[in-house]
Write an enzyme that holds these catalytic residues in place. Structure first.
Site, PDB file in Angstrom:
ATOM      1  N   GLU A 161       0.857  -1.189   0.000  1.00 10.73           N
ATOM      2  CA  GLU A 161       0.000   0.000   0.000  1.00 10.73           C
ATOM      3  C   GLU A 161       0.894   1.239   0.000  1.00 10.73           C
ATOM      4  OE1 GLU A 161      -2.443   2.482   3.390  1.00 10.73           O
ATOM      5  OE2 GLU A 161      -2.377   0.291   3.561  1.00 10.73           O
TER       6      GLU A 161
ATOM      7  N   THR B 228      -4.376   5.923   2.666  1.00  8.34           N
ATOM      8  CA  THR B 228      -4.647   7.241   3.240  1.00  8.34           C
ATOM      9  C   THR B 228      -5.576   8.047   2.336  1.00  8.34           C
ATOM     10  OG1 THR B 228      -2.299   7.126   3.899  1.00  8.34           O
ATOM     11  CG2 THR B 228      -3.570   8.968   4.720  1.00  8.34           C
TER      12      THR B 228
ATOM     13  N   LYS C  27     -10.453  -2.288   8.361  1.00  6.07           N
ATOM     14  CA  LYS C  27      -9.159  -2.126   9.011  1.00  6.07           C
ATOM     15  C   LYS C  27      -9.369  -1.707  10.460  1.00  6.07           C
ATOM     16  CE  LYS C  27      -6.499   1.541   8.090  1.00  6.07           C
ATOM     17  NZ  LYS C  27      -5.470   2.409   7.478  1.00  6.07           N
TER      18      LYS C  27
END
Length: 218
Positions: free
Chosen positions: A42, A71, A131
């Protein structure tokens, strides 16, 4: 539903969060990670130039790595991630708008949250996984508690996950773990890339279940 996470991510059970000072620093680190057996990375929007560098990263690593963009906090960022061809997107927040747009676009999304309400809101809206962040504040036992009311929820813990806790989270039923500093160390600050490969190999072995964390016996 957006469907499951990409195959390499699911198979390896490990996502490496690459947060660099500049996108120009990605290449050598991703190369070392790939050599160490990592199959999902990521890259984050806190790194300047991530979107501009993404096409070249896909060209260099797309045959080896699932490449996600993390993000993501706005719809504009999500649209750009879809446009550049991210394999999945990760957001630290609980946002129905982001999940709904990802579902519409057919791109896997992993939204962040901590409370049962946040996590279930994203999961029920169609997230591919949720998450748990910051995972270090709750620990693997939290997943057992979540599985009581939400037996099918797919969880990816993130934040403070090292090799020991990675094994524990996976044993508790996490579909994958998200790892940053404990694996990357000083790699983005001029650190030894050979040592990075060694750490990557160890995390890969732990997540595959072929190596026990230090301090654990059979």
């Amino acid at each position: 539903m957006t469907g499951e996470l990409p195959l390499r991510t699911l198979s390896s059970k490990l996502v490496v969060v690459a947060r660099a000072s500049a996108a120009a620093d990605y290449g050598a680190v991703l190369d070392a990670l790939a050599e160490g057996g990592i199959r999902s990375v990521e890259v984050t929007l806190t790194t300047p130039g991530t979107f501009d560098a993404f096409a070249s990263l896909r060209a260099a690593f797309g045959d080896t790595l699932d490449l996600g963009i993390g993000t993501v906090t706005t719809l504009g960022q999500l649209e750009r991630a879809i446009e550049v061809g991210a394999d999945y997107v990760v957001t630290p927040i609980t946002s129905s708008a982001l999940v709904e747009r990802a579902v519409d676009a057919g791109i896997p999304i992993i939204p962040g949250g901590l409370t049962p309400t946040e996590l279930f809101a994203s999961w029920s809206a169609g997230a591919s996984a949720v998450k748990v962040f910051p995972a270090g504040q709750v620990g693997p036992g939290y997943l057992k508690d979540l599985r009581g009311p939400f037996p099918d929820i797919a969880v990816v813990p993130s934040g403070g996950v090292d090799a020991d806790s990675a094994a524990a989270w996976l044993a508790a039923g996490a579909v994958a773990v998200s790892v940053g500093g404990p694996l990357l160390g000083d790699a983005f600050r001029g650190g030894d890339l050979g040592a990075l490969r060694d750490r990557a190999e160890r995390f890969v072995a732990v997540c595959a279940g072929s190596e026990r964390p230090e301090g654990q016996s059979a």
